[in-house]
Design a protein around this motif. Structure first.
Motif, PDB file in Angstrom:
ATOM      1  N   TYR A 172       0.850  -1.183   0.000  1.00  0.00           N
ATOM      2  CA  TYR A 172       0.000   0.000   0.000  1.00  0.00           C
ATOM      3  C   TYR A 172       0.890   1.238   0.000  1.00  0.00           C
ATOM      4  O   TYR A 172       1.903   1.279   0.707  1.00  0.00           O
ATOM      5  CB  TYR A 172      -0.903   0.029   1.234  1.00  0.00           C
ATOM      6  N   PRO A 173       0.530   2.243  -0.797  1.00  0.00           N
ATOM      7  CA  PRO A 173       1.319   3.484  -0.738  1.00  0.00           C
ATOM      8  C   PRO A 173       1.074   4.185   0.585  1.00  0.00           C
ATOM      9  O   PRO A 173      -0.017   4.640   0.880  1.00  0.00           O
ATOM     10  CB  PRO A 173       0.765   4.299  -1.917  1.00  0.00           C
TER      11      PRO A 173
ATOM     12  N   MET B  39       1.746   6.114  -7.675  1.00  0.00           N
ATOM     13  CA  MET B  39       0.374   6.201  -7.178  1.00  0.00           C
ATOM     14  C   MET B  39      -0.339   7.279  -7.966  1.00  0.00           C
ATOM     15  O   MET B  39       0.053   8.447  -7.932  1.00  0.00           O
ATOM     16  CB  MET B  39       0.381   6.539  -5.684  1.00  0.00           C
ATOM     17  N   LEU B  53     -10.611   1.387   2.623  1.00  0.00           N
ATOM     18  CA  LEU B  53      -9.182   1.500   2.883  1.00  0.00           C
ATOM     19  C   LEU B  53      -8.393   0.362   2.250  1.00  0.00           C
ATOM     20  O   LEU B  53      -7.249   0.568   1.799  1.00  0.00           O
ATOM     21  CB  LEU B  53      -8.936   1.531   4.389  1.00  0.00           C
ATOM     22  N   ASN B  54      -8.985  -0.844   2.181  1.00  0.00           N
ATOM     23  CA  ASN B  54      -8.221  -1.964   1.637  1.00  0.00           C
ATOM     24  C   ASN B  54      -8.143  -1.910   0.122  1.00  0.00           C
ATOM     25  O   ASN B  54      -7.469  -2.725  -0.489  1.00  0.00           O
ATOM     26  CB  ASN B  54      -8.830  -3.292   2.096  1.00  0.00           C
ATOM     27  N   LYS B  55      -8.823  -0.939  -0.523  1.00  0.00           N
ATOM     28  CA  LYS B  55      -8.727  -0.801  -1.970  1.00  0.00           C
ATOM     29  C   LYS B  55      -7.881   0.401  -2.372  1.00  0.00           C
ATOM     30  O   LYS B  55      -7.795   0.728  -3.547  1.00  0.00           O
ATOM     31  CB  LYS B  55     -10.135  -0.654  -2.556  1.00  0.00           C
ATOM     32  N   ARG B  56      -7.261   1.065  -1.408  1.00  0.00           N
ATOM     33  CA  ARG B  56      -6.454   2.252  -1.721  1.00  0.00           C
ATOM     34  C   ARG B  56      -5.019   1.849  -1.997  1.00  0.00           C
ATOM     35  O   ARG B  56      -4.083   2.293  -1.330  1.00  0.00           O
ATOM     36  CB  ARG B  56      -6.539   3.233  -0.558  1.00  0.00           C
ATOM     37  N   ASP B  57      -4.851   0.974  -3.004  1.00  0.00           N
ATOM     38  CA  ASP B  57      -3.518   0.509  -3.378  1.00  0.00           C
ATOM     39  C   ASP B  57      -3.122   1.206  -4.667  1.00  0.00           C
ATOM     40  O   ASP B  57      -3.660   2.256  -5.015  1.00  0.00           O
ATOM     41  CB  ASP B  57      -3.538  -1.015  -3.506  1.00  0.00           C
ATOM     42  N   TYR B  58      -2.172   0.610  -5.378  1.00  0.00           N
ATOM     43  CA  TYR B  58      -1.675   1.242  -6.607  1.00  0.00           C
ATOM     44  C   TYR B  58      -2.631   1.087  -7.782  1.00  0.00           C
ATOM     45  O   TYR B  58      -2.360   1.586  -8.860  1.00  0.00           O
ATOM     46  CB  TYR B  58      -0.302   0.666  -6.980  1.00  0.00           C
ATOM     47  N   GLU B  91      -5.081  -5.514 -10.713  1.00  0.00           N
ATOM     48  CA  GLU B  91      -4.958  -6.256  -9.454  1.00  0.00           C
ATOM     49  C   GLU B  91      -4.165  -7.539  -9.669  1.00  0.00           C
ATOM     50  O   GLU B  91      -3.367  -7.952  -8.817  1.00  0.00           O
ATOM     51  CB  GLU B  91      -6.357  -6.581  -8.900  1.00  0.00           C
ATOM     52  N   ASP B  94      -0.584  -6.775  -9.799  1.00  0.00           N
ATOM     53  CA  ASP B  94      -0.101  -6.515  -8.443  1.00  0.00           C
ATOM     54  C   ASP B  94       0.163  -7.820  -7.703  1.00  0.00           C
ATOM     55  O   ASP B  94       1.150  -7.957  -6.975  1.00  0.00           O
ATOM     56  CB  ASP B  94      -1.148  -5.676  -7.707  1.00  0.00           C
ATOM     57  N   TYR B  95      -0.729  -8.814  -7.909  1.00  0.00           N
ATOM     58  CA  TYR B  95      -0.537 -10.094  -7.227  1.00  0.00           C
ATOM     59  C   TYR B  95       0.692 -10.816  -7.752  1.00  0.00           C
ATOM     60  O   TYR B  95       1.457 -11.425  -6.993  1.00  0.00           O
ATOM     61  CB  TYR B  95      -1.801 -10.953  -7.403  1.00  0.00           C
ATOM     62  N   ARG B  98       3.623  -9.488  -6.118  1.00  0.00           N
ATOM     63  CA  ARG B  98       3.817 -10.039  -4.776  1.00  0.00           C
ATOM     64  C   ARG B  98       4.450 -11.420  -4.842  1.00  0.00           C
ATOM     65  O   ARG B  98       5.322 -11.763  -4.027  1.00  0.00           O
ATOM     66  CB  ARG B  98       2.477 -10.131  -4.056  1.00  0.00           C
TER      67      ARG B  98
END
Lengths: 186, 124
Positions: A172-173, B39, B53-58, B91, B94-95, B98
């Protein structure tokens, strides 16, 4: 008493099993054939008399319950007794002979046989307190607590060992955190 | 499964901890550097869209686009297929990143173990 309670139960009425108890107000009640609406019907005349003191009272109480005077013994009159109700030996229904021709096979009891004060606890579907168990109480306790201890031990051992995919946590940024891709910087 | 086996029963020393981030320097082994993640959605935009909040990623900017499209066309949500697929592909990338981070961490741990063994043999 419990004996009289059984005599007036649905088994003597001869109607389809359970009908008076399960369907109140049907034709047995209308025709006047119904004596009790459920098996737990209570009558004030069935209440045990007070604790018998004189030998005449004891003999009369013994005769009432269908016992000989020498085998009639009421519960102690210490405030926790049952009046003149006899203290019978505990013989559960399950430990009685299943092949004998009982008058009431579902209770394994004959007509007029005195009924234990905790009769509803010692029925076929409940506690069997009078039969020798297959294993000792120590073996039962060991088996039960052993299985429970192993289960609880496995649970707590594996509590921090979880299945997961081979990935690192999501990026997360955040404030000041710098994340990189796998491409070369231009 | 193999990573779980090696973490608990095999060799925990060469298995990365899946609850923590990379322990090695991210630029170790990249003399030319690595591209940084950018971002795109700003904090004001995310707050205005009330993004969880859990979707506020890149991929948040694509999440916001998808949600806006759904709000426009609902209940005919099939019309948002393009926005949905762009977001889900982001998404997925992104995975995959990871997964790559995990693999990089594992290889560096094995390399560190080999170097320690070589140093121990050289000391004797």
């Amino acid at each position: 008493m419990a004996a009289r309670r059984l005599l007036t139960s649905r088994t003597l009425i001869g109607l389809p099993g359970g009908l008076p108890g399960l369907l109140p107000g049907l034709y047995p009640g209308l025709l006047g054939l119904q004596v009790s609406r459920n098996v737990g019907h209570w009558n004030k005349d069935w209440k045990p008399k007070p604790y018998p003191v004189t030998p005449e009272e004891r003999a009369e109480a013994a005769r009432k319950y269908g016992l000989r005077p020498d085998e009639y013994e009421p519960y102690a009159d210490d405030g926790m007794g049952y009046g003149d109700y006899p203290n019978l030996p505990v013989v559960s229904a399950e430990s009685r002979d299943p092949y004998e021709d009982w008058d009431y096979p579902e209770h394994r009891r004959n007509f007029g046989e005195p009924v234990h004060v905790d009769f509803d606890m010692y029925g076929l579907d409940r506690i069997n307190a009078s039969q020798k168990m297959r294993f000792s109480m120590q073996q039962y306790a060991l088996s039960f607590f052993g299985v429970m201890a192993v289960s609880i031990g496995i649970y707590y051992y594996l509590e921090d060992k979880k299945m997961h995919w081979p990935v690192l946590p999501k990026q997360y940024p955040g404030d000041g955190a710098v994340h990189y891709t796998f491409e070369p910087a231009e | 499964m193999g990573h779980v086996y090696s973490q608990y029963l095999g060799d925990p020393a060469v298995t990365p901890d899946h609850t923590k981030g990379p322990t090695f320097d991210p630029l170790y082994g990249y003399p030319g550097g690595r591209k940084e993640r950018v971002m795109i959605a700003t904090l004001e935009e995310m707050e205005s869209a009330q993004l969880p909040l859990n979707k506020r990623d890149y991929c948040a900017h694509l999440a916001i686009d998808h949600r806006a499209c759904r709000q426009r066309v609902w209940p005919l949500t099939y019309k948002c297929a393009h926005e949905k697929h762009t977001y889900l592909n982001c998404e997925y990338a992104d995975y995959v990143l990871r997964l790559k981070e995990h693999e990089r961490e594992r290889r560096l741990l094995e390399r560190a173990k080999r170097k320690a063994e070589r140093a121990a043999r050289a000391a004797h």
